[in-house]
Design an enzyme around this catalytic site. Sequence first.
Site, PDB file in Angstrom:
ATOM      1  N   CYS A  98       0.850  -1.179   0.000  1.00  0.00           N
ATOM      2  CA  CYS A  98       0.000   0.000   0.000  1.00  0.00           C
ATOM      3  C   CYS A  98       0.891   1.236   0.000  1.00  0.00           C
ATOM      4  CB  CYS A  98      -0.908   0.003   1.230  1.00  0.00           C
ATOM      5  SG  CYS A  98      -2.077   1.359   1.263  1.00  0.00           S
TER       6      CYS A  98
ATOM      7  N   HIS B  82      -9.480  -3.538  -1.823  1.00  0.00           N
ATOM      8  CA  HIS B  82      -8.434  -2.839  -1.061  1.00  0.00           C
ATOM      9  C   HIS B  82      -8.773  -1.342  -0.974  1.00  0.00           C
ATOM     10  CE1 HIS B  82      -3.986  -2.101  -0.133  1.00  0.00           C
ATOM     11  NE2 HIS B  82      -4.443  -0.880  -0.396  1.00  0.00           N
ATOM     12  N   GLU B  83      -9.156  -0.738  -2.098  1.00  0.00           N
ATOM     13  CA  GLU B  83      -9.471   0.698  -2.109  1.00  0.00           C
ATOM     14  C   GLU B  83     -10.770   0.995  -1.359  1.00  0.00           C
ATOM     15  OE1 GLU B  83      -7.056   2.533  -2.781  1.00  0.00           O
ATOM     16  OE2 GLU B  83      -5.916   0.942  -3.739  1.00  0.00           O
TER      17      GLU B  83
ATOM     18  N   HIS C 294     -10.218   1.077   2.303  1.00  0.00           N
ATOM     19  CA  HIS C 294      -9.746   2.387   2.778  1.00  0.00           C
ATOM     20  C   HIS C 294     -10.936   3.279   3.129  1.00  0.00           C
ATOM     21  CE1 HIS C 294      -5.404   2.419   2.331  1.00  0.00           C
ATOM     22  NE2 HIS C 294      -5.475   1.955   1.100  1.00  0.00           N
TER      23      HIS C 294
END
Length: 161
Positions: free
Chosen positions: A92, A141-142, A145
Amino acid sequence: MKFNLKFIGGDNPKLKMRIHLVDQERALKVGRALVAFMNRKPSYGVAANQFGIMERVCAAKILEPGKTGTIKMFIDPRITRRAGSQTNIEGCLTWPGVSGEVDRPFEIEVNYLDWSDDPTVMELVDTTETFKGFQAAILEHEIDHLDGIRCIDKMRNKKMR
């Protein structure tokens, strides 16, 4: 409106907050800034809160076989379905040099607002799309966030590069 995109530190509390869509017009401008950032700094994806911008927007590289990939913005993305499983080595940009194994679904369905491809339509369009394999891992993954979930907390067998 211009955005000075610099990563906030990995211990910043904004990275643990669930982000909500505040303003569609601002979100579109943030999305364009994220896409421009990714065109300058190659990566698989970025989320607005990695830069301290509290808007539910991310950008991700859409991988197509035999092509370099296009960058797409996702405004107010939500995962509506998960299926299967996979384990990948992830890193990341928020934690440069750290990587580790992360378990993710093999397939996800994502609902998001998309900028219309039709030049006569100047609005965001409600869209649902399915992503599989590594593409699903990138997008989850995004979205993690934006949901305040840090990949570093999901990693096993962490390594420093």
